[in-house]
Structures are given as C-alpha cells and as structure tokens.
Enzyme design. Structure first.
Site, PDB file in Angstrom:
ATOM      1  N   THR A  18       0.818  -1.211   0.000  1.00 56.08           N
ATOM      2  CA  THR A  18       0.000   0.000   0.000  1.00 56.08           C
ATOM      3  C   THR A  18       0.856   1.266   0.000  1.00 56.08           C
ATOM      4  O   THR A  18       1.873   1.344   0.696  1.00 56.08           O
ATOM      5  CB  THR A  18      -0.916  -0.005   1.236  1.00 56.08           C
ATOM      6  OG1 THR A  18      -1.664  -1.213   1.252  1.00 56.08           O
ATOM      7  CG2 THR A  18      -1.867   1.179   1.207  1.00 56.08           C
ATOM      8  N   PRO A  24       0.683   5.788   0.135  1.00 57.65           N
ATOM      9  CA  PRO A  24      -0.165   6.851   0.685  1.00 57.65           C
ATOM     10  C   PRO A  24      -1.264   7.323  -0.254  1.00 57.65           C
ATOM     11  O   PRO A  24      -2.370   7.630   0.184  1.00 57.65           O
ATOM     12  CB  PRO A  24       0.848   7.973   0.971  1.00 57.65           C
ATOM     13  CG  PRO A  24       2.137   7.259   1.216  1.00 57.65           C
ATOM     14  CD  PRO A  24       2.117   6.077   0.293  1.00 57.65           C
ATOM     15  N   GLY A  25      -1.008   7.369  -1.569  1.00 51.60           N
ATOM     16  CA  GLY A  25      -2.022   7.874  -2.490  1.00 51.60           C
ATOM     17  C   GLY A  25      -2.727   6.809  -3.295  1.00 51.60           C
ATOM     18  O   GLY A  25      -3.559   7.130  -4.143  1.00 51.60           O
ATOM     19  N   ILE A  57     -25.582  -7.179  23.696  1.00 48.89           N
ATOM     20  CA  ILE A  57     -25.911  -8.168  24.723  1.00 48.89           C
ATOM     21  C   ILE A  57     -25.354  -7.755  26.083  1.00 48.89           C
ATOM     22  O   ILE A  57     -26.020  -7.899  27.116  1.00 48.89           O
ATOM     23  CB  ILE A  57     -25.389  -9.555  24.312  1.00 48.89           C
ATOM     24  CG1 ILE A  57     -26.242 -10.124  23.175  1.00 48.89           C
ATOM     25  CG2 ILE A  57     -25.354 -10.519  25.495  1.00 48.89           C
ATOM     26  CD1 ILE A  57     -25.675 -11.375  22.545  1.00 48.89           C
ATOM     27  N   HIS A  58     -24.145  -7.223  26.081  1.00 49.09           N
ATOM     28  CA  HIS A  58     -23.506  -6.829  27.341  1.00 49.09           C
ATOM     29  C   HIS A  58     -24.038  -5.502  27.883  1.00 49.09           C
ATOM     30  O   HIS A  58     -23.722  -5.130  29.027  1.00 49.09           O
ATOM     31  CB  HIS A  58     -21.993  -6.735  27.166  1.00 49.09           C
ATOM     32  CG  HIS A  58     -21.289  -8.057  27.153  1.00 49.09           C
ATOM     33  ND1 HIS A  58     -21.344  -8.936  26.100  1.00 49.09           N
ATOM     34  CD2 HIS A  58     -20.513  -8.653  28.100  1.00 49.09           C
ATOM     35  CE1 HIS A  58     -20.622 -10.003  26.371  1.00 49.09           C
ATOM     36  NE2 HIS A  58     -20.119  -9.866  27.578  1.00 49.09           N
ATOM     37  N   GLY A  59     -24.806  -4.787  27.059  1.00 46.25           N
ATOM     38  CA  GLY A  59     -25.357  -3.518  27.527  1.00 46.25           C
ATOM     39  C   GLY A  59     -24.252  -2.524  27.856  1.00 46.25           C
ATOM     40  O   GLY A  59     -23.272  -2.391  27.122  1.00 46.25           O
ATOM     41  N   GLY A  60     -24.394  -1.844  28.971  1.00 44.34           N
ATOM     42  CA  GLY A  60     -23.403  -0.859  29.380  1.00 44.34           C
ATOM     43  C   GLY A  60     -22.025  -1.454  29.564  1.00 44.34           C
ATOM     44  O   GLY A  60     -21.008  -0.801  29.283  1.00 44.34           O
ATOM     45  N   GLU A  99      -5.987  -6.035   3.677  1.00 48.76           N
ATOM     46  CA  GLU A  99      -5.715  -7.037   2.634  1.00 48.76           C
ATOM     47  C   GLU A  99      -6.652  -6.868   1.433  1.00 48.76           C
ATOM     48  O   GLU A  99      -7.120  -7.832   0.843  1.00 48.76           O
ATOM     49  CB  GLU A  99      -5.849  -8.449   3.211  1.00 48.76           C
ATOM     50  CG  GLU A  99      -4.887  -9.466   2.623  1.00 48.76           C
ATOM     51  CD  GLU A  99      -3.504  -9.400   3.257  1.00 48.76           C
ATOM     52  OE1 GLU A  99      -2.663 -10.227   2.923  1.00 48.76           O
ATOM     53  OE2 GLU A  99      -3.260  -8.512   4.077  1.00 48.76           O
ATOM     54  N   GLU A 108     -14.899  -3.760  -0.682  1.00 51.27           N
ATOM     55  CA  GLU A 108     -15.370  -3.278  -1.971  1.00 51.27           C
ATOM     56  C   GLU A 108     -14.508  -3.866  -3.100  1.00 51.27           C
ATOM     57  O   GLU A 108     -15.014  -4.256  -4.161  1.00 51.27           O
ATOM     58  CB  GLU A 108     -15.331  -1.741  -2.011  1.00 51.27           C
ATOM     59  CG  GLU A 108     -16.390  -1.070  -1.135  1.00 51.27           C
ATOM     60  CD  GLU A 108     -16.152  -1.248   0.370  1.00 51.27           C
ATOM     61  OE1 GLU A 108     -17.143  -1.301   1.114  1.00 51.27           O
ATOM     62  OE2 GLU A 108     -14.972  -1.344   0.779  1.00 51.27           O
TER      63      GLU A 108
END
Length: 385
Positions: free
Chosen positions: A124, A126-127, A337-340, A363, A367
C-alpha cells in the site's frame, strides 16, 4: 468443528491451550497500553508457529492451509494482533516457496521457519490504497543493483521485520502498468527508513508503519525469481493466502465475542431469569452462532481450494468478505448483549468491536473483494456462443 489428522489436531489444540493459558490473562493490559507482546511472540516462535507454512527441508512443522486457518482463528480468539504478527510473514513464505530461486529459499526460509527472520510485505502507498497498479515506488537498474525510491504505508510488523517483500515498478513505461511491477526482497539499510508508527483504532500492540526509500540500493539478486515484470501476478497469488488468513482472524474475533456473550447471558439475570431466556437476546445468540458457522465453512472451503493448488482468488475473496462482515456484526451484537458493560474497557467485547473493522479494510477492502469476485465469476461463466 474441524477434521484434521492427528498431528494437525494436536497443533490446533496446543495453540488453543497457549491462548487460554498465556494470552487471555494478559491481553487486556497489553492491548490498552499498546505494548508490543514480546514475550508472547517469543513463545510463538518456540512453538513453531512462524514456520507452519514452510515445508521441509527448510521447516519442520508445515501444515495444510485448512489447519493453518484454524491456528490463525485460535490466535485471533485470544488477540487478533498475534494473528496479525504472522499474516504477512506467511504471505512472504508462500511467495518464496512458489517463485523464489533456490538461493533465495535457502537464504531465508530456514530462519523464517524458526521466527529468527520475521517477514512482511509492502504494497500500500499513501495515495494508492487498493489500487496497486497506480503505485509510484520504483526501482531502476544501476550496474548490479536496484536503486529504490518511494514510500509505503500501513505496513504491519515493518519495524521488527528483517525481510520485506517490496512491490514496486521496475518498468514505469510498461503497458499495461502491471507488466512493469516486480517484487524485491529487501533488508534494512542506508536509504530505507521506517518513519513512524501509525495510530490505530484497534489492532494494538503490533505496529503498522510508514516506510520511505531514498536511493536505497539492493543487489539485483533481491528480485523475487529470475525475471522482472511478474510481481503483480505473484502478489495476487500471495494475497490469496493472505485473505484466507485475514478471514481466519475475523473468525477468531467473532468466536471470542460469541463465547464471551454465551458466558455473560448465563451469568446475568434480569426480571428473575437469565437474560438468554429473553427472546430478543436468544435471537441475537442464534444469529451470531449461525453466521459464525457459515463463515467458518466458507473460510475452510477457500483454504481447501488453495491447498489443492487451484486458483482461489474468488474463494479467498468470498471468505474474507463474508467472515469480516460477520465479525463486525457479531462484535456489535456482543456489545448489545452486554449492555453498558459492552462499552466498558473492563470487558473484552469493546476490543473485539475495535479490532473487527481491520478485517473489512485490510488485505484489500471488501469493496475490492466484490470486484474480484464479480470479475472471476464472469471469467468462469462466460456466455457460450
């Protein structure tokens, strides 16, 4: 869950025991401090994990790709970053095995098998992102050397790797562009700088870096194989095992989120009964387990396809796409499921939720996976005239 021979089953079980005994007790502290897991990596070396993709005469514990996927899942179940520490290493090993010269294999593979040499790949820029043909990093011939200039980014393990499979252009005038791409096997030296570690939402502990090359010289023997211009096709084959590995990491994160949720719903009570008995929670569990099982079957299907030697870009893309999206959904459901408590850094589910997106964008983004799948579908199913 899996069907392996006795030796492979023992390896998967050993890694699972390592995760339960050594990783889980320390992972939260290491991850929150963003500390490189030196001791855990050393134990992985001693267990032969870095050599699982390297056969004799260079390695001793080579396993099938389905087994390798299961080992990756176990590591990611404990901490996704540990599985990430071996991902690029395996891709480079497969590149060497498939395309390397005998001298390159003999030089690198024995020490890669023991983990004395850690390897990664640099794709990869930068641009460029996932548009690999648009890369600007290039290498020109100068006598018996290549002189490299350019930059790479998001390179995992770059600071602690001794070998980097660098994808670059050796012919910037080639048409189409991919015919000018080669892979150089580079080691650190003057003109090669690991400039900084990138800050990340998740995937802590293991570094992802920016690299810069300023008239960096390597001998012409650093070229993977014996001919220039084959690097794009070589890396596309390498990315097949890379995407299976990333998909397996997603399985591990999803499995950890489900296992934590199963434990929590049996311990937590509301309105006088364990919360799993509430239909809304039970529905989450049913969907999580179904998605995870389906994702695992798809990953194993891709692993078997790769193991057969057949082209597996579509199958690997499907596995990576589905498993990563599944991991994201299961991690979110675990928070619900765990909430807070799911939002608390005192519970591991918040880490799963931060780690899961890496597999969606890493990787090759999902898309891009859809593009790969669609293109290969058309290639395999042309209109008959």
């Amino acid at each position: 869950m899996y069907t392996f021979n006795e030796e492979e089953a023992a390896i998967v079980a050993l890694v699972g025991q390592f995760v339960d005994r050594e990783v889980k007790p320390v992972v939260r502290e290491l991850e929150h401090a963003n500390t490189y897991p030196e001791a855990l990596i050393d134990q992985m070396k001693q267990m032969g994990i870095f050599g699982l993709a390297i056969p004799q005469p260079w390695g001793e514990a080579n396993v099938s790709v389905p087994c390798y996927a299961a080992v990756t899942e176990e590591l990611a179940r404990g901490w996704m970053s540990l599985a990430g520490a071996m991902g690029g290493h395996t891709v480079v090993a497969k590149l060497l095995l498939t395309y390397g010269t005998e001298e390159q294999k003999d030089r690198y593979l024995p020490r890669m098998a023991t983990g004395d040499i850690r390897a990664t790949m640099a794709l990869t820029e930068p641009g460029g992102g996932s548009d690999l043909q648009a890369m600007t990093t290039h290498a020109r011939r100068d006598g018996g050397h290549y002189v490299i200039n350019g930059a790479k980014t998001w390179i995992t393990n770059a600071r602690r790797s001794q070998l980097i499979a660098l994808m670059c252009k050796t012919d910037r005038t080639a048409v189409p562009a991919h015919r000018g791409v080669s892979i150089l096997l580079v080691e650190k030296g003057p003109g090669f700088e690991v400039s900084r570690d990138l800050p990340k939402l998740g995937y802590k502990g293991v570094e992802s870096c920016e690299l810069s090359f300023d008239d960096f010289r390597v001998p012409e023997t650093a070229l993977l194989g014996s001919e220039e211009g084959h690097g794009f096709a070589q890396m596309m084959r390498g990315l097949e095992i890379g995407r299976i590995q990333v998909a397996s990491r997603a399985l591990g994160v999803a499995r950890a989120a489900l296992e934590d949720s199963l434990r929590y719903v049996q311990e937590r009570e509301t309105f006088g009964k364990p919360i799993w008995q509430h239909q809304s929670i039970g529905n989450y569990l049913a969907d999580m387990a179904t998605r995870l099982t389906a994702a695992r079957q798809l990953v194993q299907f891709a692993a078997r396809r790769y193991e057969s030697g057949d082209r597996a870009d579509m199958e690997a893309g499907m596995a990576k796409l589905f498993a990563s999206e599944t991991a994201m959904q299961i991690a979110l459901d675990a928070v619900r499921i765990h909430g807070g408590y799911g939002y608390s850094t005192e519970f591991d589910v918040e880490r799963y939720f931060r780690d899961a997106p890496l597999m969606i964008v890493g990787e090759g983004t999902n898309e891009i996976q859809r593009n790969v799948i669609a293109r290969e579908l058309i290639r395999r199913h042309p209109i008959k005239s």
